[in-house]
Scaffold this motif. Structure first.
Motif, PDB file in Angstrom:
ATOM      1  N   GLY A  35       0.797  -1.214   0.000  1.00  0.00           N
ATOM      2  CA  GLY A  35       0.000   0.000   0.000  1.00  0.00           C
ATOM      3  C   GLY A  35       0.834   1.270   0.000  1.00  0.00           C
ATOM      4  O   GLY A  35       1.931   1.318   0.557  1.00  0.00           O
ATOM      5  N   LEU A  36       0.281   2.322  -0.620  1.00  0.00           N
ATOM      6  CA  LEU A  36       1.004   3.584  -0.747  1.00  0.00           C
ATOM      7  C   LEU A  36       1.291   4.226   0.605  1.00  0.00           C
ATOM      8  O   LEU A  36       2.330   4.866   0.780  1.00  0.00           O
ATOM      9  CB  LEU A  36       0.194   4.561  -1.613  1.00  0.00           C
ATOM     10  N   HIS A  37       0.377   4.083   1.565  1.00  0.00           N
ATOM     11  CA  HIS A  37       0.599   4.717   2.872  1.00  0.00           C
ATOM     12  C   HIS A  37       1.894   4.206   3.501  1.00  0.00           C
ATOM     13  O   HIS A  37       2.723   4.999   3.961  1.00  0.00           O
ATOM     14  CB  HIS A  37      -0.577   4.458   3.808  1.00  0.00           C
ATOM     15  N   LEU A  38       2.083   2.900   3.520  1.00  0.00           N
ATOM     16  CA  LEU A  38       3.296   2.329   4.106  1.00  0.00           C
ATOM     17  C   LEU A  38       4.529   2.707   3.288  1.00  0.00           C
ATOM     18  O   LEU A  38       5.592   3.012   3.847  1.00  0.00           O
ATOM     19  CB  LEU A  38       3.181   0.804   4.189  1.00  0.00           C
ATOM     20  N   VAL A  54       3.478  -3.778  -8.974  1.00  0.00           N
ATOM     21  CA  VAL A  54       2.102  -3.305  -9.049  1.00  0.00           C
ATOM     22  C   VAL A  54       1.277  -4.291  -9.861  1.00  0.00           C
ATOM     23  O   VAL A  54       1.812  -5.092 -10.634  1.00  0.00           O
ATOM     24  CB  VAL A  54       2.015  -1.901  -9.694  1.00  0.00           C
ATOM     25  N   SER A  55      -0.021  -4.218  -9.680  1.00  0.00           N
ATOM     26  CA  SER A  55      -0.935  -4.985 -10.529  1.00  0.00           C
ATOM     27  C   SER A  55      -1.398  -4.096 -11.674  1.00  0.00           C
ATOM     28  O   SER A  55      -1.273  -2.866 -11.618  1.00  0.00           O
ATOM     29  CB  SER A  55      -2.144  -5.457  -9.724  1.00  0.00           C
ATOM     30  N   ASP A  56      -1.941  -4.707 -12.723  1.00  0.00           N
ATOM     31  CA  ASP A  56      -2.450  -3.917 -13.842  1.00  0.00           C
ATOM     32  C   ASP A  56      -3.477  -2.896 -13.367  1.00  0.00           C
ATOM     33  O   ASP A  56      -3.405  -1.720 -13.714  1.00  0.00           O
ATOM     34  CB  ASP A  56      -3.090  -4.843 -14.890  1.00  0.00           C
ATOM     35  N   SER A  57      -4.430  -3.360 -12.565  1.00  0.00           N
ATOM     36  CA  SER A  57      -5.479  -2.442 -12.103  1.00  0.00           C
ATOM     37  C   SER A  57      -4.932  -1.454 -11.082  1.00  0.00           C
ATOM     38  O   SER A  57      -5.351  -0.291 -11.049  1.00  0.00           O
ATOM     39  CB  SER A  57      -6.645  -3.224 -11.515  1.00  0.00           C
ATOM     40  N   GLY A  58      -4.001  -1.903 -10.241  1.00  0.00           N
ATOM     41  CA  GLY A  58      -3.416  -1.005  -9.249  1.00  0.00           C
ATOM     42  C   GLY A  58      -2.668   0.140  -9.894  1.00  0.00           C
ATOM     43  O   GLY A  58      -2.745   1.287  -9.436  1.00  0.00           O
ATOM     44  N   ALA A  59      -1.969  -0.141 -10.982  1.00  0.00           N
ATOM     45  CA  ALA A  59      -1.186   0.902 -11.664  1.00  0.00           C
ATOM     46  C   ALA A  59      -2.087   1.958 -12.287  1.00  0.00           C
ATOM     47  O   ALA A  59      -1.634   3.087 -12.542  1.00  0.00           O
ATOM     48  CB  ALA A  59      -0.307   0.269 -12.735  1.00  0.00           C
ATOM     49  N   CYS A  60      -3.354   1.614 -12.516  1.00  0.00           N
ATOM     50  CA  CYS A  60      -4.286   2.560 -13.134  1.00  0.00           C
ATOM     51  C   CYS A  60      -5.005   3.444 -12.125  1.00  0.00           C
ATOM     52  O   CYS A  60      -5.689   4.396 -12.516  1.00  0.00           O
ATOM     53  CB  CYS A  60      -5.325   1.793 -13.963  1.00  0.00           C
ATOM     54  N   ARG A  61      -4.871   3.138 -10.844  1.00  0.00           N
ATOM     55  CA  ARG A  61      -5.519   3.980  -9.844  1.00  0.00           C
ATOM     56  C   ARG A  61      -4.829   5.338  -9.820  1.00  0.00           C
ATOM     57  O   ARG A  61      -3.591   5.423  -9.863  1.00  0.00           O
ATOM     58  CB  ARG A  61      -5.438   3.322  -8.472  1.00  0.00           C
ATOM     59  N   PRO A  62      -5.605   6.420  -9.758  1.00  0.00           N
ATOM     60  CA  PRO A  62      -5.011   7.766  -9.899  1.00  0.00           C
ATOM     61  C   PRO A  62      -3.878   8.047  -8.928  1.00  0.00           C
ATOM     62  O   PRO A  62      -2.823   8.564  -9.333  1.00  0.00           O
ATOM     63  CB  PRO A  62      -6.215   8.690  -9.645  1.00  0.00           C
ATOM     64  N   GLU A  63      -4.050   7.698  -7.641  1.00  0.00           N
ATOM     65  CA  GLU A  63      -3.010   8.016  -6.671  1.00  0.00           C
ATOM     66  C   GLU A  63      -1.734   7.208  -6.928  1.00  0.00           C
ATOM     67  O   GLU A  63      -0.615   7.702  -6.758  1.00  0.00           O
ATOM     68  CB  GLU A  63      -3.501   7.794  -5.238  1.00  0.00           C
ATOM     69  N   THR A  64      -1.923   5.943  -7.362  1.00  0.00           N
ATOM     70  CA  THR A  64      -0.757   5.111  -7.671  1.00  0.00           C
ATOM     71  C   THR A  64      -0.071   5.589  -8.944  1.00  0.00           C
ATOM     72  O   THR A  64       1.165   5.653  -9.020  1.00  0.00           O
ATOM     73  CB  THR A  64      -1.170   3.638  -7.823  1.00  0.00           C
ATOM     74  N   SER A  95      -3.590  -3.837  -1.941  1.00  0.00           N
ATOM     75  CA  SER A  95      -3.787  -2.487  -2.472  1.00  0.00           C
ATOM     76  C   SER A  95      -3.460  -2.345  -3.950  1.00  0.00           C
ATOM     77  O   SER A  95      -3.814  -1.354  -4.574  1.00  0.00           O
ATOM     78  CB  SER A  95      -2.914  -1.515  -1.683  1.00  0.00           C
ATOM     79  N   GLY A  96      -2.717  -3.307  -4.491  1.00  0.00           N
ATOM     80  CA  GLY A  96      -2.313  -3.202  -5.889  1.00  0.00           C
ATOM     81  C   GLY A  96      -0.918  -2.659  -6.085  1.00  0.00           C
ATOM     82  O   GLY A  96      -0.434  -2.555  -7.215  1.00  0.00           O
ATOM     83  N   ILE A  97      -0.233  -2.318  -4.990  1.00  0.00           N
ATOM     84  CA  ILE A  97       1.160  -1.875  -5.089  1.00  0.00           C
ATOM     85  C   ILE A  97       1.902  -2.341  -3.853  1.00  0.00           C
ATOM     86  O   ILE A  97       1.399  -2.256  -2.730  1.00  0.00           O
ATOM     87  CB  ILE A  97       1.274  -0.341  -5.246  1.00  0.00           C
ATOM     88  N   MET A  98       3.097  -2.876  -4.041  1.00  0.00           N
ATOM     89  CA  MET A  98       3.961  -3.313  -2.946  1.00  0.00           C
ATOM     90  C   MET A  98       5.384  -2.855  -3.208  1.00  0.00           C
ATOM     91  O   MET A  98       5.808  -2.733  -4.349  1.00  0.00           O
ATOM     92  CB  MET A  98       3.964  -4.844  -2.801  1.00  0.00           C
ATOM     93  N   ALA A  99       6.102  -2.637  -2.110  1.00  0.00           N
ATOM     94  CA  ALA A  99       7.536  -2.356  -2.189  1.00  0.00           C
ATOM     95  C   ALA A  99       8.285  -3.483  -1.498  1.00  0.00           C
ATOM     96  O   ALA A  99       7.792  -4.062  -0.515  1.00  0.00           O
ATOM     97  CB  ALA A  99       7.868  -1.023  -1.534  1.00  0.00           C
ATOM     98  N   ILE A 100       9.476  -3.790  -2.001  1.00  0.00           N
ATOM     99  CA  ILE A 100      10.361  -4.764  -1.364  1.00  0.00           C
ATOM    100  C   ILE A 100      11.597  -3.990  -0.901  1.00  0.00           C
ATOM    101  O   ILE A 100      12.302  -3.387  -1.720  1.00  0.00           O
ATOM    102  CB  ILE A 100      10.769  -5.883  -2.333  1.00  0.00           C
ATOM    103  N   VAL A 101      11.810  -3.991   0.417  1.00  0.00           N
ATOM    104  CA  VAL A 101      12.905  -3.199   0.991  1.00  0.00           C
ATOM    105  C   VAL A 101      13.679  -4.042   1.992  1.00  0.00           C
ATOM    106  O   VAL A 101      13.190  -5.062   2.485  1.00  0.00           O
ATOM    107  CB  VAL A 101      12.366  -1.927   1.701  1.00  0.00           C
ATOM    108  N   GLY A 102      14.878  -3.611   2.291  1.00  0.00           N
ATOM    109  CA  GLY A 102      15.636  -4.245   3.363  1.00  0.00           C
ATOM    110  C   GLY A 102      15.019  -3.898   4.711  1.00  0.00           C
ATOM    111  O   GLY A 102      14.528  -2.783   4.907  1.00  0.00           O
ATOM    112  N   GLN A 103      15.036  -4.846   5.627  1.00  0.00           N
ATOM    113  CA  GLN A 103      14.448  -4.593   6.948  1.00  0.00           C
ATOM    114  C   GLN A 103      15.243  -3.529   7.697  1.00  0.00           C
ATOM    115  O   GLN A 103      16.438  -3.690   7.922  1.00  0.00           O
ATOM    116  CB  GLN A 103      14.416  -5.876   7.777  1.00  0.00           C
ATOM    117  N   PRO A 104      14.606  -2.432   8.079  1.00  0.00           N
ATOM    118  CA  PRO A 104      15.311  -1.400   8.843  1.00  0.00           C
ATOM    119  C   PRO A 104      15.802  -1.949  10.177  1.00  0.00           C
ATOM    120  O   PRO A 104      15.129  -2.761  10.822  1.00  0.00           O
ATOM    121  CB  PRO A 104      14.249  -0.319   9.050  1.00  0.00           C
ATOM    122  N   GLN A 105      16.964  -1.489  10.589  1.00  0.00           N
ATOM    123  CA  GLN A 105      17.550  -1.903  11.856  1.00  0.00           C
ATOM    124  C   GLN A 105      17.445  -0.766  12.876  1.00  0.00           C
ATOM    125  O   GLN A 105      17.354   0.399  12.503  1.00  0.00           O
ATOM    126  CB  GLN A 105      19.013  -2.293  11.655  1.00  0.00           C
TER     127      GLN A 105
END
Length: 271
Positions: A35-38, A54-64, A95-105
């Motif tokens: 989700g964009l909030h996170l 992202v998903s096809d539909s998620g990428a089309c959402r205005p905020e995304t 939500s249609g969008i995800m990020a993959i990040v390193g775990q913060p320490q």
């Protein structure tokens, strides 16, 4: 933006393992932000994520779509067909969008002179996330989790905390009794039969609040390591409170009491 439609794609398979396995996430040291909030909360503290899906539909959402348009070139974005993205879902109602990040320490080691929140056996990710959110809102930056708590960086805990993770120093697999033995402030356990009421206790000095599991409460050996055992007065007929609710009450009573004391000092000085 690369688009993938096949479940046989190697990148999709690798991402699927990461999404479906908590062990894989721990092994790789990577975290999934749904989700964009996170994602935006993470970006405020650590910069724009290096990888997005992202998903096809998620990428089309205005905020995304607006977010994707503003990305720097260094961010890798992969688009999956909706059915494939749905199979990756790490939470209900993705939500249609995800990020993959390193775990913060944690930014620093354990501080035995600072306020702290200690959690003993809090196993529900929703409760854990809610407590982290309350701790961040109340300004308790340091959180220590015993080994039998839910995973702090699981997708469900992350969603429940609503970005609070990135304002906290979270120490997992902590030895609570050892920390309490070294703590130089006042350590407090919430216990239904506590000898003192929350509303009559001295909460002015640095505090290490200890909250226990949903069913069993704080373990006896951890309670024994605390200096003060408090109860939350409950004039109603309920026998106990949800641990997340109890934590919020205690943390914000601490803030209320300290604010009142500071106001009294200011009034006395001005008089």
């Amino acid at each position: 933006m690369k688009r993938i439609t096949s479940r046989e794609n190697p990148h999709y398979k690798a991402l699927q393992r990461l999404c479906q396995s908590g062990r894989e996430r721990r092994k790789s040291g990577r975290v999934l932000l749904d989700g964009l909030h996170l994602i935006e909360a993470y970006s405020q503290h650590y910069g724009v994520p290096g990888e997005l899906v992202v998903s096809d539909s998620g990428a089309c959402r205005p905020e995304t779509a607006r977010y994707l348009e503003g990305l720097v070139a260094a961010t890798t974005v992969t688009c999956f067909a909706d059915a494939l993205f749905g199979d990756l879902a790490v939470v209900d109602a993705p939500s249609g969008i995800m990020a993959i990040v390193g775990q913060p320490q944690p930014a620093c080691g354990l501080d035995c002179d600072a306020d702290a929140v200690l959690l003993d056996g809090v196993q529900d990710p929703g409760n854990l996330g809610s407590i982290l959110r309350s701790a961040a809102a109340a300004g308790f930056r340091q959180v220590v989790l015993a080994v039998d708590c839910a995973q702090a960086w699981s997708p469900k805990t992350l969603r429940a905390a609503m970005g609070a993770h990135f304002q906290l120093d979270i120490h997992e697999h902590g030895d609570l009794a050892r920390f309490l033995a070294a703590y130089r402030g006042q350590s407090v356990a919430t216990v239904p039969g506590g000898s003192s009421s929350l509303y009559s206790a001295d909460l002015g000095q640095p505090l290490a609040w200890v909250f226990g599991s949903e069913g069993l409460g704080v373990r006896p050996d951890v309670v024994a390591a605390t200096q003060l055992q408090l109860r939350i007065p409950m004039p109603g007929t309920s026998e106990s409170l949800n641990v997340a609710a109890a934590a919020a009450i205690c943390l914000f009573e601490t803030i209320r009491r300290r604010h009142a004391a500071q106001s009294s000092l200011t009034t006395a000085a001005s008089g």
